[in-house]
Write an enzyme that holds these catalytic residues in place. Structure first.
Site, PDB file in Angstrom:
ATOM      1  N   GLU A  46       0.841  -1.201   0.000  1.00 11.13           N
ATOM      2  CA  GLU A  46       0.000   0.000   0.000  1.00 11.13           C
ATOM      3  C   GLU A  46       0.876   1.251   0.000  1.00 11.13           C
ATOM      4  O   GLU A  46       1.833   1.361   0.778  1.00 11.13           O
ATOM      5  CB  GLU A  46      -0.882  -0.029   1.244  1.00 11.13           C
ATOM      6  CG  GLU A  46      -1.796   1.177   1.423  1.00 11.13           C
ATOM      7  CD  GLU A  46      -2.617   1.080   2.702  1.00 11.13           C
ATOM      8  OE1 GLU A  46      -3.606   1.817   2.810  1.00 11.13           O
ATOM      9  OE2 GLU A  46      -2.268   0.258   3.588  1.00 11.13           O
ATOM     10  N   LYS A 113      -9.294   2.531  -2.592  1.00 10.85           N
ATOM     11  CA  LYS A 113      -9.559   1.842  -1.319  1.00 10.85           C
ATOM     12  C   LYS A 113     -10.931   2.242  -0.790  1.00 10.85           C
ATOM     13  O   LYS A 113     -11.281   3.420  -0.746  1.00 10.85           O
ATOM     14  CB  LYS A 113      -8.464   2.223  -0.316  1.00 10.85           C
ATOM     15  CG  LYS A 113      -8.538   1.543   1.030  1.00 10.85           C
ATOM     16  CD  LYS A 113      -7.314   1.948   1.872  1.00 10.85           C
ATOM     17  CE  LYS A 113      -7.295   1.322   3.234  1.00 10.85           C
ATOM     18  NZ  LYS A 113      -6.080   1.697   4.011  1.00 10.85           N
ATOM     19  N   CYS A 149      -5.516  -3.054   1.961  1.00 12.71           N
ATOM     20  CA  CYS A 149      -5.396  -3.075   3.418  1.00 12.71           C
ATOM     21  C   CYS A 149      -6.732  -3.249   4.147  1.00 12.71           C
ATOM     22  O   CYS A 149      -7.300  -4.331   4.157  1.00 12.71           O
ATOM     23  CB  CYS A 149      -4.664  -1.812   3.886  1.00 12.71           C
ATOM     24  SG  CYS A 149      -3.887  -2.003   5.519  1.00 12.71           S
ATOM     25  N   SER A 175       0.457  -2.519   7.001  1.00 12.54           N
ATOM     26  CA  SER A 175      -0.179  -2.903   8.258  1.00 12.54           C
ATOM     27  C   SER A 175       0.851  -2.888   9.378  1.00 12.54           C
ATOM     28  O   SER A 175       1.777  -3.702   9.381  1.00 12.54           O
ATOM     29  CB  SER A 175      -0.795  -4.308   8.122  1.00 12.54           C
ATOM     30  OG  SER A 175      -1.365  -4.721   9.338  1.00 12.54           O
ATOM     31  N   GLY A 285      23.698   7.234  26.854  1.00 15.81           N
ATOM     32  CA  GLY A 285      24.179   7.327  28.222  1.00 15.81           C
ATOM     33  C   GLY A 285      24.037   5.971  28.894  1.00 15.81           C
ATOM     34  O   GLY A 285      22.925   5.470  29.060  1.00 15.81           O
ATOM     35  N   LEU A 286      25.149   5.369  29.261  1.00 14.10           N
ATOM     36  CA  LEU A 286      25.152   4.018  29.822  1.00 14.10           C
ATOM     37  C   LEU A 286      25.371   4.090  31.323  1.00 14.10           C
ATOM     38  O   LEU A 286      26.448   4.488  31.785  1.00 14.10           O
ATOM     39  CB  LEU A 286      26.242   3.185  29.153  1.00 14.10           C
ATOM     40  CG  LEU A 286      26.251   1.697  29.459  1.00 14.10           C
ATOM     41  CD1 LEU A 286      24.981   1.024  28.939  1.00 14.10           C
ATOM     42  CD2 LEU A 286      27.491   1.034  28.859  1.00 14.10           C
ATOM     43  N   GLY A 288      24.802   1.495  33.687  1.00 14.55           N
ATOM     44  CA  GLY A 288      24.999   0.260  34.424  1.00 14.55           C
ATOM     45  C   GLY A 288      23.692  -0.370  34.841  1.00 14.55           C
ATOM     46  O   GLY A 288      23.674  -1.429  35.464  1.00 14.55           O
ATOM     47  N   GLY A 289      22.568   0.257  34.475  1.00 12.64           N
ATOM     48  CA  GLY A 289      21.248  -0.278  34.771  1.00 12.64           C
ATOM     49  C   GLY A 289      20.674  -1.048  33.593  1.00 12.64           C
ATOM     50  O   GLY A 289      21.237  -1.055  32.490  1.00 12.64           O
ATOM     51  N   SER A 292      19.402   1.110  30.077  1.00  3.55           N
ATOM     52  CA  SER A 292      20.460   1.548  29.161  1.00  3.55           C
ATOM     53  C   SER A 292      21.235   0.352  28.610  1.00  3.55           C
ATOM     54  O   SER A 292      21.714   0.390  27.475  1.00  3.55           O
ATOM     55  CB  SER A 292      21.401   2.533  29.851  1.00  3.55           C
ATOM     56  OG  SER A 292      22.076   1.941  30.936  1.00  3.55           O
ATOM     57  N   LYS A 507       4.613  15.744  30.250  1.00  2.62           N
ATOM     58  CA  LYS A 507       5.963  15.222  30.024  1.00  2.62           C
ATOM     59  C   LYS A 507       6.010  14.379  28.746  1.00  2.62           C
ATOM     60  O   LYS A 507       6.909  14.532  27.914  1.00  2.62           O
ATOM     61  CB  LYS A 507       6.402  14.358  31.210  1.00  2.62           C
ATOM     62  CG  LYS A 507       6.929  15.110  32.403  1.00  2.62           C
ATOM     63  CD  LYS A 507       7.560  14.124  33.381  1.00  2.62           C
ATOM     64  CE  LYS A 507       8.132  14.840  34.584  1.00  2.62           C
ATOM     65  NZ  LYS A 507       8.792  13.900  35.531  1.00  2.62           N
TER      66      LYS A 507
END
Length: 539
Positions: A46, A113, A149, A175, A285-286, A288-289, A292, A507
């Protein structure tokens, strides 16, 4: 079908708005399908000529002009087969979402369509006018009925196409993927086959487009509803449909489990977003958790280790094990890593704000300053290197606002935006089955933002095993508080969670886009007002 019409499904990945590039891709796919498979009919998805969804690009007359020019240029080159291309076009009634048939060196037909989706991530009635008539074309003596579709999700278009003389139904699609979508499609296609008695060929787009991810998995069913072709998910390719009615079945691409599907979707979504937008790589940004760590693994699988930069930004609250685990993962994945402590900029901000902070106990203010120091560093690296910042927040955090505006939310794309925390863990374990790249300690230690002494997520939020089901009920299923409580959850906890979801819409409206893998994601899919009194009365 009385003869073996050689039908090839072109499961392709167009770029939205790049009509010339998409036209070149279509012609190359036609060449390969003719040379390798002796195709008589080649089906493209499509709106393949513009990419899907083109959104308000459709309001540009210049785009429609490019489409008509491309169709006019392609048609004379299609002289030894037929092709069906999805393309928008304007007629006397209005703008159509169409399927255009080319063959014998000319344009043969256009189909509009008939069922325009206008829910969830779809808003086609903003742009298109519905068609009203079936379209059946003859290809090598076979009457082929066209649908696009959403047409196939309702009985009438297939039935009327059958009544118009079709011996075979084709359905071209864009889709989008979400968990369980494949089973929904297959069930729907089998219903249409049962109602008409006709074989049904379904071709779907592949690739990422902003928040949407298209998984392919093009299908072919014979007149009894038996599956005779299933193309792979998340891969482009040309797939020859076996003779519908001759008992021939090609090898069906295997079905993945939910974790495999989700992970591969995230990898493709990140790859296409970064590459299609012209970025040379990504920066992460790493910490250690777990979040990330998973984001880094996805980015490396999507872009290659050489195009990913990890940045460790320890603070006074960062546990030594966090830094150790981050270093180990970078070594495991072969990723370049930088270490930039944030103590100096943090102290500088505290000094500047000292007149405001003096005499007041530390709270989220100081925590958020640390996150924003990291955001500034990552965006500076992005500006200087051209790499896109990938944020690491997950759906659970986005839902309840457990994230810092202009801090950990600062970036260009959010791979985990639609991934609940409990699924984050499952995906991390799944990725480690193939190769142990995420340190075991990351998978087992309690999650923490490490913005305050001995901080844990559970200090601020219910356990994720409780939080995630509540969020699914409220966000994805629109259940009321009372319905969720009836399902076995504490009313006080449910009311608190729902209040956080409603309060933090402001936010989420400022968050980067991310890959949609659930039936209802934040962003294009779930549109709530920021300013609202609804939460005051909800029960």
């Amino acid at each position: 079908m009385s003869t073996a019409l050689r039908i090839v499904l072109a499961q392709c990945n167009p770029l939205v708005g790049d009509v010339e590039g998409n036209a070149r891709m279509i012609l190359e796919q036609v060449r390969l399908a003719r040379e390798r498979m002796d195709a008589q009919l080649i089906l493209f998805p499509e709106l393949a000529l513009t990419g899907y969804p083109p959104e308000d690009l459709l309001l540009r007359a210049s785009l429609l002009g490019q489409v008509e020019a491309a169709l006019a240029a392609i048609a004379p080159l299609i002289d030894d087969c037929h092709i069906v291309i999805g393309a928008p076009y304007r007629d006397d009634v209005g703008l159509r979402n169409g399927a255009v048939v080319l063959g014998n060196g000319r344009e043969i037909a256009r189909y509009a369509k008939r069922c325009l989706p206008n829910y969830s991530v779809f808003d086609e009635k903003r742009y298109f006018v519905e068609g009203t008539q079936p379209c059946v074309v003859s290809v090598a003596g076979i009457s082929v009925g066209l649908t696009v579709c959403e047409d196939i999700w309702y009985p009438e278009p297939a039935r009327s196409t059958c009544d118009a003389g079709a011996e075979l139904l084709v359905n071209i699609n864009a889709s989008p993927f979400h968990a369980s979508k494949y089973s929904e499609r297959l069930e729907t296609l089998r219903m249409r086959v049962a109602e008409t008695g006709l074989p049904l060929i379904y071709v779907n787009q592949v690739g990422g487009q902003d928040e949407l991810l298209f998984d392919g998995q093009s299908l072919a069913l014979d007149g009894s509803g038996a599956l005779i072709l299933r193309a792979p998910s998340f891969e482009t390719g040309l797939y020859l449909v076996p003779h519908a009615g001759g008992g021939e079945v090609t090898e069906l691409a295997s079905l993945e489990d939910r974790e495999a599907d989700a992970y591969r979707a995230l990898v493709l979504g990140v790859r296409d977003y970064v590459r299609k937008n012209g970025f040379p790589g990504a920066v992460i940004g790493l910490s250690g958790g777990i979040d990330s760590a998973l984001t880094l693994a996805i980015a490396v699988d999507a872009l290659g280790a050489e195009d990913v930069l990890a940045v460790m930004m320890p603070s006074r609250y960062t546990a030594p094990m966090s830094l150790e685990d981050a270093r180990i993962q970078c070594a495991n994945l072969g990723v370049q890593a930088l270490e930039i402590p944030i103590e100096r900029p943090f102290q500088a901000f505290l000094g500047v704000l000292e007149p405001l902070l003096a005499g007041r106990p530390p709270d989220a203010t100081e925590e958020n300053i640390q996150a924003r120091c990291r955001g500034v560093i990552l965006m500076a690296i992005s500006n200087k290197t051209g790499r896109m910042v990938l944020t690491t927040g997950n759906k659970s955090e986005m839902a309840v606002g457990y994230a810092t505006l202009y801090g950990d939310m600062a970036g260009g794309f959010a791979p985990l935006k639609d991934v609940p925390k409990t699924l984050v863990y499952r995906l991390a374990h799944w990725r480690n089955r193939e190769q142990s790249v995420i340190p075991e300690r990351v998978l087992t230690r309690p999650p923490s933002a490490e913005l305050a002494p001995d901080q844990k997520d559970s200090d601020s939020l219910p356990p994720y095993e409780v939080l995630d089901p509540i969020l699914e009920y409220f966000v994805e299923r629109d259940w009321s508080i009372s319905e969720i409580v009836t399902a076995g959850y504490d009313r006080e906890v449910v009311e608190r969670v729902v209040g956080l979801v409603l309060h933090n819409e402001y936010k989420r409206r400022q968050a980067p886009p991310g890959v949609r893998i659930s039936p209802r994601a934040f962003g294009k899919d779930r549109r709530y007002p920021i300013t609202s009194g609804y939460g005051r009365a909800i029960r």
